[in-house]
Design an enzyme around this catalytic site. Structure first.
Site, PDB file in Angstrom:
ATOM      1  N   ASN A 208       0.805  -1.219   0.000  1.00 22.20           N
ATOM      2  CA  ASN A 208       0.000   0.000   0.000  1.00 22.20           C
ATOM      3  C   ASN A 208       0.840   1.271   0.000  1.00 22.20           C
ATOM      4  OD1 ASN A 208      -2.739   0.261  -0.306  1.00 22.20           O
ATOM      5  ND2 ASN A 208      -3.172   0.666   1.837  1.00 22.20           N
TER       6      ASN A 208
ATOM      7  N   ASN B   5      -3.045   4.756  -1.457  1.00 19.02           N
ATOM      8  CA  ASN B   5      -2.988   4.196  -0.107  1.00 19.02           C
ATOM      9  C   ASN B   5      -4.375   4.289   0.528  1.00 19.02           C
ATOM     10  OD1 ASN B   5      -2.178   3.239   2.368  1.00 19.02           O
ATOM     11  ND2 ASN B   5      -1.205   5.153   3.019  1.00 19.02           N
TER      12      ASN B   5
ATOM     13  N   ASP C  28       1.156  -7.102  11.096  1.00 17.57           N
ATOM     14  CA  ASP C  28       1.753  -7.159  12.434  1.00 17.57           C
ATOM     15  C   ASP C  28       1.107  -8.227  13.316  1.00 17.57           C
ATOM     16  OD1 ASP C  28      -0.671  -5.974  12.718  1.00 17.57           O
ATOM     17  OD2 ASP C  28       0.028  -4.149  13.685  1.00 17.57           O
TER      18      ASP C  28
ATOM     19  N   ASP D 208     -12.908  -2.390   8.867  1.00 20.56           N
ATOM     20  CA  ASP D 208     -13.361  -3.649   9.448  1.00 20.56           C
ATOM     21  C   ASP D 208     -14.803  -3.547   9.941  1.00 20.56           C
ATOM     22  OD1 ASP D 208     -12.642  -1.808  11.335  1.00 20.56           O
ATOM     23  OD2 ASP D 208     -11.356  -3.133  12.497  1.00 20.56           O
TER      24      ASP D 208
END
Length: 711
Positions: free
Chosen positions: A483, A510, A533, A621
């Site tokens: 990204n 991005n 991560d 999300d």
């Protein structure tokens, strides 16, 4: 002798050579002829295809200043009476259809004529509404100017209001039509049927085998599967805007005129003993149709403005079953209560009126208030949000009423081209797109899943995650979404050596939504969306999560969970991240879902939601959870007991402990998305999927997922 033989041989060889030349020239000429013919044929087809189609039939002129006059004699033959048991198999010639394609009917409108009696009186008025019907047909995709190509034929005789035409002479005029053929494949429009004192529910006209698109049908006169039930058009409804008062002041409003005395008496008893019913009637001292007076106090109300003040509005059986107030009520966003047992609702074959209105049996009119109080707030909300969409889509103008009629007939003639129930009755802004994942069996395990990693420049944690993922048995492919437009991804030589396919996709911008783009490289049904991560998940946890998804392939299945709650202080929805038994969201930083949800996120989710995510760089999300829950009406599934992700190197605060500012942003997302969808789509559940911890006593095999993280 030898010389003579040599001469003969020489002549013979010349003859053979000459013959070969002739054959050669013949075949070459034939080949050239074929090639030239092909070229000419192609050229003719090209020019013929590019030339405009010559239509030998003139389109009907609806704006003609003067039209031919046709005198109908009293001695003329009338059309035969209406066939009461018509179906598309007995009264309709389907073989006339198909000229417009395999999925479209063609409709012909007869030329305008001024039909008069022998005394020069017009047999029918030509109303503005009927003009709009013909104008809509002419400008629709179904129109044809050729009667020979027509699947359906519409007489240009205005039969909308039975009070305004002579049924005896109109019957003779129909019989005089060139292509009448006992009404076969003809369409008659009518909105006001019958006259006093009988007020028949079907037009009093000899229509033979013609299809009737009419208002006010009852269950005795309506030919199911053949006729089309229309609404009685209202001029007033067109001027009603969509604005609404801050609150509804009355539970039930009755503003209908000419209610039969026995029903009116029951309503008066209710209004006298309860404040839940506002009973209005015409004002005795005021002849203005747009004024209504309350039964108990005589207070004057403006009509139709008063309809907006009611949560529910009454429509009671009257002398005519069709009531123009129905469209006024829908336009005012008041939920209609229908008290008419035998009425056939408009477009009943395709529009589900149970999603729009309440139906109360006539014998239960005394229990009206009790029945209305039994309707839950959720049910009221569903009816309220649905009815405005239905009105705007099907009933808000003569044009839409006409086009809906034609669409219904088209689907009856070409059922394979018909739209589904959900397309007619479930608006996407309320219900979302139709759930595409009605899977009867568990998804197969063999193809595995594709891991989609969204990353920016955290190369070390990205490489660690890749090494972790390839240890999962069901992993089929890794897709890295790079990204960062300012910095290229690491060269191939620096990437970990893995035994699974890995591809890097560089994005042009991005955006967080890039993680949900439906990339062609995702070939498996299941997609694991994971942040770069999240390196603490074990292969056993991932494998178990994939196995749970296989059992619930239409849901989001993942590890970190959250909840939405209602804040009574602020009267708004909030995002809640504390440990609770309930969950309503699974964060897509580590979650499995079907790849089709990525397509829906990109192409079918409300554009305002996606724009909010991209502009604020947050809540993608939450948006995905809203999308899936809105379509499936099901909550997500959390797997494994892990509640916190212990990751010292992670910079994503949502996965660790969100600060107050971050939490307020997330709460703002929940509140905003609920407004965009028109309701709270998220569903809460107290459920978690954990692996069965058991030992097979016979073989002594340990449990299948030994490396499951603890709290």
């Amino acid at each position: 002798m030898a010389a003579e033989t040599l001469l003969k041989t020489s002549k013979q060889s010349k003859y053979i050579s000459y013959r070969k030349i002739l054959y050669h020239r013949f075949f070459v000429g034939l080949l050239l002829f074929i090639l030239i013919s092909l070229v000419l044929s192609i050229a003719c087809n090209i020019f013929a295809g590019s030339a405009p189609r010559v239509d030998f039939h003139e389109s009907v002129n609806l704006d003609a200043v003067s039209v031919p006059v046709s005198t109908i004699l009293r001695s003329s033959v009338k059309s035969s009476p209406r066939v009461v048991n018509c179906t598309y198999w007995s009264c309709f010639n389907v073989y006339k259809c198909g000229r417009g394609g395999h999925d479209k009917i063609t409709i012909y409108v007869y030329p305008l004529k001024d039909y008069t009696t022998e005394d020069d009186d017009s047999i029918s008025r030509f109303s503005r509404e009927f003009y709009e019907i013909l104008h809509t047909i002419k400008n629709s995709k179904y129109y044809t100017s050729s009667p020979d190509e027509a699947c359906l034929l519409v007489p240009s005789i205005d039969t909308l209001n039975q009070n305004y035409f002579n049924k005896e002479y109109v019957s003779r005029a129909l019989q005089s039509l060139e292509h009448w053929n006992n009404g076969e494949n003809h369409l008659i429009f009518n909105m006001v049927a019958g006259v006093a004192p009988n007020y028949n529910t079907v037009i009093d006209l000899n229509t033979s085998k013609a299809i009737i698109a009419g208002a006010g049908f009852d269950t005795w006169t309506f030919r199911y599967g053949f006729d089309i039930s229309l609404p009685l058009y209202s001029h007033i409804a067109q001027d009603i805007d969509s604005t609404q008062p801050e609150q509804k002041n009355y539970l039930i409003v009755s503003a209908q005129l000419n209610i039969p005395e026995d029903y009116l008496a029951e309503l008066q008893n209710i209004a006298s003993s309860s404040n839940d019913l506002l009973l209005l009637d015409s004002c005795k001292m005021n002849v203005d149709y747009k004024k209504r007076c309350e039964y108990t106090t005589g207070k004057v109300f403006d009509y139709p403005d008063v309809l907006k003040e009611g949560m529910f509005c009454l429509i009671v059986r009257s002398a005519r079953l069709a009531q123009s107030i129905l469209l006024d009520i829908l336009a005012s966003q008041c939920i209609p209560i229908i008290i008419a047992d035998t009425i056939v609702m408009p477009f009943n074959s395709h529009v589900d009126w149970n999603r729009i209105a309440l139906f109360v049996p006539e014998e239960n009119i005394r229990s009206l208030v009790k029945i209305v109080h039994s309707v839950s707030k959720e049910r009221r909300g569903e009816l309220y949000w649905q009815l405005r969409w239905v009105y705007e889509r099907y009933f808000s103008s003569i044009e839409k009423i006409t086009l809906t009629t034609l669409e219904i007939i088209n689907e009856k003639v070409f059922p394979l081209a018909a739209r589904m129930y959900e397309d007619w009755n479930m608006p996407e802004h309320i219900y979302g797109p139709v759930n595409p994942l009605f899977l009867p069996v568990t998804a197969p395990k063999s193809p595995g899943f594709t891991a989609v990693i969204l990353t920016y420049d955290r190369v070390d944690s990205l490489f660690t995650l890749v090494r972790q993922l390839v240890r999962t048995p069901s992993l089929a492919k890794i897709l890295v979404v790079w990204n960062n437009q300012k910095k290229p991804p690491p060269p191939a030589s620096e990437w970990p050596v893995v035994n699974k396919p890995l591809k890097v996709i560089r994005t042009k911008e991005n955006k967080l939504s890039n993680r949900f783009y439906p990339y062609d490289e995702i070939e498996t049904e299941c997609q694991l969306t994971i942040d770069d991560d999240i390196v603490m998940l074990t292969p056993d946890e991932l494998e178990f999560g994939f196995d749970v998804w296989r059992e619930f392939p239409d849901r989001i299945v993942g590890f970190p969970s959250r909840l939405h709650v209602w804040d009574n202080v602020t009267s708004s929805w909030k995002y809640y991240s504390e440990w609770t038994n309930q969950i309503s969201m699974v964060l897509t930083g580590a979650a499995f879902h079907h790849k089709i949800w990525s397509w829906y996120y990109t192409h079918r989710m409300p554009a305002a939601v996606r724009a909010w995510v991209d502009d604020n760089f947050n809540c993608e999300d939450i948006a995905m959870n809203f999308l899936v829950a809105n379509v499936t009406r099901k909550p997500p599934i959390k797997v494994t007991p892990r509640k916190k992700f212990k990751c010292p190197e992670c910079t994503n605060t949502e996965m660790l402990s969100a600060d107050a500012r971050h939490m307020s942003q997330r709460s703002a997302c929940v509140e905003r998305f609920a407004r965009e969808y028109g309701h709270m789509a998220l569903r809460a559940v107290e459920f978690r999927a954990d692996p069965l911890q058991y030992r097979e006593t016979a073989a002594g095999v340990p449990h299948a997922y030994p490396d499951i993280g603890a709290l």
